[in-house]
Design a protein around this motif. Sequence first.
Motif, PDB file in Angstrom:
ATOM      1  N   ALA A   1      27.656   2.394 -50.330  1.00 35.31           N
ATOM      2  CA  ALA A   1      27.279   3.550 -51.147  1.00 35.31           C
ATOM      3  C   ALA A   1      25.816   3.937 -50.965  1.00 35.31           C
ATOM      4  N   GLY A   2      25.121   3.218 -50.101  1.00 34.09           N
ATOM      5  CA  GLY A   2      23.748   3.615 -49.799  1.00 34.09           C
ATOM      6  C   GLY A   2      22.724   3.233 -50.850  1.00 34.09           C
TER       7      GLY A   2
ATOM      8  N   VAL B   1      24.900   8.333 -56.428  1.00 36.71           N
ATOM      9  CA  VAL B   1      24.737   6.884 -56.552  1.00 36.71           C
ATOM     10  C   VAL B   1      23.463   6.409 -55.845  1.00 36.71           C
ATOM     11  N   ALA B   2      23.238   6.900 -54.642  1.00 31.76           N
ATOM     12  CA  ALA B   2      22.147   6.355 -53.836  1.00 31.76           C
ATOM     13  C   ALA B   2      20.849   7.124 -54.003  1.00 31.76           C
TER      14      ALA B   2
ATOM     15  N   SER C   1      21.540   4.655 -59.348  1.00 31.61           N
ATOM     16  CA  SER C   1      22.477   3.628 -58.875  1.00 31.61           C
ATOM     17  C   SER C   1      22.978   2.818 -60.054  1.00 31.61           C
ATOM     18  N   PHE C   2      22.039   2.399 -60.887  1.00 28.12           N
ATOM     19  CA  PHE C   2      22.441   1.595 -62.040  1.00 28.12           C
ATOM     20  C   PHE C   2      23.252   2.412 -63.037  1.00 28.12           C
TER      21      PHE C   2
END
Lengths: 583, 213, 264
Positions: free
Chosen positions: A244-245, B141-142, B148-149
């Motif tokens: 997911a990078g 997400v990235a 991300s969290f």
Amino acid sequence: MAQTGEVAILHHHEAPKGFIRKYIFSLDHKVIGIQYYFLALTAVLVGMTLSVFMRLRLAWPDATLPLIEGGKMTPEQYLALLTMHGTIMVFFVLTTAPQGGFGNYVLPIQIGAADMAFPLLNMLSFWVTFLGFLVMIAAFLVTGGAPIAGWTGYPPLSAVGEIAGPGQGLGQTLWIVSLAIFCAGALLGALNFIATTLDLRTKGMSLMRMPLTVWSWFITAILGLLAFGVLLAAGVLLLMDRIAGTSFFIPAGLVISEQIISHKGGSPLLWQHLFWFFGHPEVYIAILPGMGVTSQILSTFARKPIFGYKAMVYAMLAIGLLGFAVWGHHMFISGMSPYSAIAFSVMTLAIGVPSAIKTFNWLGTLWGGQIRFTTPMLYAIGFVSLFVSGGLSGLFLGQPSLDLYFHDTYFVVAHFHMIMGVAAIFGIFAATYYWFPKMFGRMMHEGLGKLHFWITFIGVNAIFMPMHYLGMVGHPRRYADTTGVEYLGSLNSLHVFMSIAAFITIAAQFIFLFNLFWSLFRGQKAPENPWEATTLEWTVPSPPPHDNFGGNYPEVYRGAYEYSKPGVTKDYVMQTTPDAAAH
Amino acid sequence: MATIARGHRHDRGDDFGGDEFGRFEPRGGPAPGAVRRAARTGMLLALLAITMMFVAFTSAYVVRGGLSDDWQPIDMPRLLWLNAGLLLLSSVTIEEARKALNRGLRAACNGWLAVTTILGGAFLIGQLVVWRQLAAQGIYVATNPSSSFFYLLTGAHGIHVLGGLLALLYADIEAWRYRLGPAKRTLLEVTAMYWHFMDGLWIYILCLLWFGR
Amino acid sequence: MAFLLGLVIAIITLATMYGFAFKVWWFPAFISEYGAAYDHQFQITLIVCGIVFFLAQLGLAYAVWRYRDRGGRGSYSHGNNVMEATWTIATAIVFLGVALMGQKIWARVHLDAAPANALQVEVTGQQFAWNVRYPGPDGKFGRTKPELMKESLGNPLGVDPDDPASKDDVVMPVMAVPVNRPVEVLLRSKDVIHSFYVRELRLKQDAVPGMENRLHFTASQTGRFEIPCAELCGLGHHQMRSFLLVMSEEDYANWLKENAPQAQ
């Protein structure tokens, strides 16, 4: 008490009919236990085969080998073997056989229960574990092959993908997925063990009357319940970094093969903390059931009560508890705070105390006994010897200052193979020879069993004792050969010696396999209680009926190890013998 | 001592006995109600395991947040608070369902159960909408450690809520088929334990995300 | 059977102890200030372990032989609390004592700062080589940039030529240090985790990407010593090796001069 009334409402619980419900998707803990055992047996054959190739490469790096593409093993193939050997052995053998296999089979019977608390979850946990094994094996078959990052899978090597090396692509991803699946199965199993032990004990089976085997599986399950969730979380994070990078573990500014990696800000040490928070308790997950089995067997065949039953229980609890406070000793030289290293070191050496208590109590159990040298007893005695040998080298590695030299050398490899590898395997062998008659209704061949013991016991010492010497010279571990470093050149003779010892030992395992399958069909019929032991599994037929006790649940009147009690005709008193009958 | 240990298991007023299907089929030891107790123990243990997983995520969150200079706080969509409200409310309704079943009021129980299921479903849909809102802002997400969290924690929680929702749906179907009587209290009870835990976990995650921004 | 088992345990015990007692395979001689203390601490731990090993294994061997089944009954004993307490306290004192004694070396390596006059050397691991950088006469390391890290262009560390501090930096594949002078190593990694290991210094430290780990030592003897990589770093892990060259002050100055970048 209400005993009779209750029994009246309990009818004999019908065994399922049909092959699939009976042997494949069975809810019976005994079938599931056997399934786990054979899964572990399959896994150990794979892991052992990998070690044959590793030992070939280490002793004769230039030899032409069968089954290897191109005939000569490349360093990356060696590292793939090493990674898969470690992972398969730790998870699918050492975690699976003692707990999933014997724990599942024996624990409910030893506490007087008809089954585990949640038979459906039990079945599920086996099939989930099996799926995990298939995914792990699939890593061999994908392009790029199996991962090369070791069983500890340290990022960034495990996190940045194929650029870090062959096998670091899909192979590494499958490795992580497999471990995550394994965690799910292990968690289901662990909660089942704990709930069963807490809630399904039969009348009179108070905690302090439980066999030490039950205690060991119970404590192991608690460790598993607390540890596997953390590994699962770490695995999810690592997987996200890969696909997911995200940058949980990958720091900024990495350059591999002149290519800039676009991640930033992550911490490689975070993985190590999470991994070892799981990883150290995992060591005890592998060895505690072996301790339980050894205690049970030493007491049975020395014809003596276990020496210091309570001390044994408290020692296991202490080992379990401290096991969560020592993970940092795997990270002394990682760059973690040097102050925390001192704290971890003190905790680590403290864990030596309950381990020593157990050893002394085992010796105390033998002292003054009437030792019967059956095959399971030989393996239990072998376990004690290996536990001492493997445990003491921990005294070196637990000191951060000495670790400055020994960390990541063969000294470590010797240490953990001795204690968590072969000692735990000896526990599994002891358990196999001990419970085989109960599980399959036939005795194993004693002569073959003893032959297997002698070769294996001498063999494992011949393999792993010299490894300490490699560590003394400073031979780093995970080296495909000794050609890259000058001072390693002189050590080849030791490698050759260990390889030959390994091949002989491995060959001897076919004696075991033969004995296992031969006895399964041709062994002498086993009576109910061939070893004249006292615990509940020896009060039921071999093999036990579908619901273990045929609806007549036993009542327990005493502790598990009443041997050679004065004033009693026989030299053992079953746990189910009422007081009046025991005199 | 043995008698005490034994008496202790009997005198807890285990009214109905039998397993979660209301059948008197012994699953271990002759004590009726042992299976019911084991079910509750098992659920507590499952919650403990889930807790450990989120403890690991939390420590990763704290460590990763502490060492990075690339942390950008994300704007938490307001919908999150509404979702939290829905989930809190569903805890109340499942409690009502449980009470109704204890009193033997099947119809009321079924009604409360249905409401709980709808609220749970609405929560999950709301969480998906939150994700869509963030994605619309270009936050994936990235994008940043904080995002991300955010996705990790909401996602991990969401999967667990989904599990609870499946259990609720199962209870609904049982109710619909007139099979959810007082003898099946255990099923509803452990589901409620799990559901309350998901509720508390969500409050915890919200606090973590809010204060750790 | 009993005699044989006892004998085999005894033989394994003695054979193992022989290897350690007669130093068949042993450390190389030390060359750092930690060496004497290290070897002493090892010796003490070895003696403690050796005694416990010997007593436990031979105790086991003896018990196995002495208490073999002779057709009687075992002694009926459930344990002895005095003995439990004794061996608990004794092992606790011995093990914790050993643990605490060893911390002195650790404190010197990691808690004491490097002496102020220490020569700073930066060691950077990469797959599969060590790069050693000296700050040059200005005493400052120049800036590095990931996008400049090209070993194909002779700049594995990505030293930025635009930074004036980098002009005199010396980058070498081996590590030379002057004898008897304190050296501080700044350990870094470009890609994955490596580990800097010099047996003769009795030192090891991981090189972790994204972190700077430090070590300090004073080499007391001239010579050439190997620096293998001690943390699995990929397929060339076993080939990743450099040298520590300990030289006289004079030789060191010459070496540095010879390898200094040509003024442009």
